[in-house]
Design a protein around this motif. Structure first.
Motif, PDB file in Angstrom:
ATOM      1  N   UNK A   1       3.232 -25.963 -49.879  1.00  0.00           N
ATOM      2  CA  UNK A   1       3.019 -26.938 -50.937  1.00  0.00           C
ATOM      3  C   UNK A   1       1.530 -26.985 -51.298  1.00  0.00           C
ATOM      4  N   UNK A   2       1.251 -27.013 -52.602  1.00  0.00           N
ATOM      5  CA  UNK A   2      -0.140 -27.061 -53.079  1.00  0.00           C
ATOM      6  C   UNK A   2      -0.381 -28.438 -53.681  1.00  0.00           C
ATOM      7  N   UNK A   3      -1.194 -29.221 -53.004  1.00  0.00           N
ATOM      8  CA  UNK A   3      -1.340 -30.639 -53.370  1.00  0.00           C
ATOM      9  C   UNK A   3      -2.784 -30.949 -53.727  1.00  0.00           C
ATOM     10  N   UNK A   4      -2.976 -31.565 -54.879  1.00  0.00           N
ATOM     11  CA  UNK A   4      -4.310 -31.984 -55.323  1.00  0.00           C
ATOM     12  C   UNK A   4      -4.296 -33.497 -55.494  1.00  0.00           C
ATOM     13  N   UNK A   5      -5.241 -34.176 -54.835  1.00  0.00           N
ATOM     14  CA  UNK A   5      -5.302 -35.637 -54.939  1.00  0.00           C
ATOM     15  C   UNK A   5      -6.682 -36.033 -55.437  1.00  0.00           C
ATOM     16  N   UNK A   6      -6.696 -36.796 -56.523  1.00  0.00           N
ATOM     17  CA  UNK A   6      -7.969 -37.217 -57.120  1.00  0.00           C
ATOM     18  C   UNK A   6      -8.920 -36.025 -57.284  1.00  0.00           C
ATOM     19  N   UNK A   7      -8.399 -34.940 -57.836  1.00  0.00           N
ATOM     20  CA  UNK A   7      -9.132 -33.717 -58.204  1.00  0.00           C
ATOM     21  C   UNK A   7      -9.636 -32.895 -57.014  1.00  0.00           C
ATOM     22  N   UNK A   8      -9.201 -33.243 -55.788  1.00  0.00           N
ATOM     23  CA  UNK A   8      -9.580 -32.462 -54.606  1.00  0.00           C
ATOM     24  C   UNK A   8      -8.324 -31.858 -53.993  1.00  0.00           C
ATOM     25  N   UNK A   9      -8.377 -30.558 -53.590  1.00  0.00           N
ATOM     26  CA  UNK A   9      -7.245 -29.990 -52.856  1.00  0.00           C
ATOM     27  C   UNK A   9      -7.053 -30.767 -51.550  1.00  0.00           C
ATOM     28  N   UNK A  10      -5.813 -31.144 -51.266  1.00  0.00           N
ATOM     29  CA  UNK A  10      -5.549 -31.926 -50.056  1.00  0.00           C
ATOM     30  C   UNK A  10      -5.285 -30.969 -48.897  1.00  0.00           C
ATOM     31  N   UNK A  11      -5.894 -31.248 -47.737  1.00  0.00           N
ATOM     32  CA  UNK A  11      -5.725 -30.374 -46.571  1.00  0.00           C
ATOM     33  C   UNK A  11      -5.471 -31.234 -45.332  1.00  0.00           C
ATOM     34  N   UNK A  12      -5.232 -30.569 -44.236  1.00  0.00           N
ATOM     35  CA  UNK A  12      -5.155 -31.243 -42.933  1.00  0.00           C
ATOM     36  C   UNK A  12      -3.999 -32.219 -42.840  1.00  0.00           C
TER      37      UNK A  12
END
Lengths: 329, 329
Positions: free
Chosen positions: B57-68
């Protein structure tokens, strides 16, 4: 009759007294444990006026004539001594605190302890320590603990005779320091005396009382073993739970100030940084930091860096009430 | 498959959700009541990747790629939708909050509500509202309330199927304002998700849970009658009791900052001065001030004078999740 002067220390509770089962005699909801303070004390001189010229008790507190409700509260306490002795004389009372009143350091505890002992001795009445403790409790609940030095247990008891304090360990048992961070010297808008009647309006009260009773043997053991790492977390929990009951009573009592919270956060940070120090908070905004004697200078240095700290008082464990020849009048 | 974009409002609880009976499914210890917010919301676009080229899944939250861990938590939620549909495709998710995260405004509530609805619709899965509420709850407990607009009850329930929210009154029932005083935009050191597991370590928890359940019908009635004078004191008591449980859990969670206490004192003073405003505090330092629409400007003016207030957000009651054609990618 001779003047009598007595000095009594305030005390800081590790398990707090909060809430009354019987307000008329300050019968508490739970037993409590405290440390009597060497360096925060009240000195009181009492003289009973055999001349009969005094129409009412003449009371001076911190160099000001006492009037109104505060004077009436002390006069009621003198009435209790008059009732015990059968005397009808009025008294001259002069009293001095060496610390700011009504800001979370128990001036009523040291004050009513000193007044009880000085008043009885001046009247020639020699009560045994338990009876003196019960008498002091009628003036102010936590005063019954200041009748003894060192580390003190106030057994909740069932009635006036059994709800009394007794010493657990003498002052030299453990050189534990109370470093008081004063955030405000302002007088409280609700005295703790009035607040005790509100405890049972809080939905959290029953849980706090049960927790306090469970914590008592643990606190006693931690003091016996001079184990601050065991004592500290219980101290903090009990103080937080008492303030939770205060905040959620009706009307709510919100004694904390922004500085109270600043210091609570700071203490936890200092502990993470390796300084062994724990907090407790009485019925006021000031924060009492408990630490070993050798850490007290470091705690004072840390506190000096906080914007909200107006003053710092330091006290070791102290003795019970002491007679003095240095009369205040 | 089509992209789907959904906007969902955060919510402010009048009776809080705190503590889990079953952490695996966010089954709460008590029922809760909230107001969905019109002006603090998350917008989320979901597209399932039928090409099979996305390995995860490729997730972006508030313009930042989400990791961890944060990305893993959202991927687990997408797994739940995959389990419901039998799909194995990964998803592209882009999400934006219009308010600061992790500071006592429930970004996880609006976030998991939007993700649940957008994820299901994008997969062609049409769940009924109760099932969507239960799904959102698995992502973050309070998200189940953001599935509905206006004033919402989350019934504690007994299991996954019955622990769901339902609307009590629509947004236009009562023009109640939430004026949020932001004292800190810093991220919390303990997420509320982790804190829910600690509630039962507090000696005060059982009393708070009992009180919350007792307060529910009173809150419901106060909302029905649009009676802020009845609602307000219950709001404040419940928030104080929740923070008392947090502070006395092991380890303790101390979300308040000095500014939190400054605002609590100020609110009570303003009320004494005639401004009808009450506070509540979520799992963070910020303070939500509830007032009538016509008093919101005065509340904002009062807040602007306080040193600790960094920002003010204002919200009215808002609708449930809304679909949009304004996709975020």
């Amino acid at each position: 009759m001779p003047k009598t002067t007595v000095r009594a220390g305030s005390n800081i509770a590790f398990i707090k007294y909060w809430g009354v089962a019987d307000a008329a005699i300050n019968l508490p909801l739970n037993s409590s444990i405290s440390m009597t303070l060497a360096d925060a004390h009240t000195t009181t001189t009492v003289e009973w006026d055999q001349s009969g010229r005094l129409a009412e008790d003449a009371i001076t507190l911190d160099r000001q004539p006492l009037t109104g409700q505060a004077a009436a509260r002390l006069a009621r306490h003198l009435d209790r001594i008059r009732d015990l002795t059968g005397m009808t004389w009025r008294a001259r009372v002069v009293s001095e605190n060496n610390f700011p009143m009504a800001a979370g350091i128990a001036s009523s505890a040291s004050g009513f302890a000193a007044l009880s002992v000085a008043g009885c001795l001046a009247a020639g009445l020699n009560l045994e320590p338990g009876a003196l403790s019960a008498l002091a409790r009628l003036g102010s609940g936590s005063a019954c603990r200041s009748l003894f030095g060192g580390f003190v247990l106030w057994d909740r008891g069932d009635d006036h005779e059994t709800s009394i304090a007794r010493p657990l360990f003498p002052p030299d048992h453990w050189d534990l320091y109370d470093v008081v961070a004063v955030v405000s010297r302002a007088a409280k808008t609700v005295s703790s005396e009035g607040g005790h009647r509100l405890a049972q309006t809080s939905a959290l009260n029953a849980c706090r009382v049960a927790q306090a009773e469970q914590a008592l043997p643990l606190v006693r053991q931690a003091i016996a073993e001079r184990d601050l790492a065991a004592l500290g977390p219980i101290l903090e929990q009990d103080a937080l739970a008492m303030h939770a009951v205060m905040m959620t009573s009706t009307p709510g009592l919100f004694y904390w100030q922004p500085g109270t919270v600043e210091i609570i956060h700071a203490v936890r940070q200092w502990r993470t940084d390796g300084l062994e120090v724990y907090f407790t908070v009485d019925a006021g905004p000031n924060v009492h930091l408990m630490c070993a004697a050798e850490d007290a200078p470091a705690v004072q240095t840390c506190l000096a860096a906080l914007a909200s700290v107006q003053d710092v008082l330091v006290s070791r464990p102290g003795p019970g009430p002491l007679c003095s020849e240095d009369h205040l009048f």
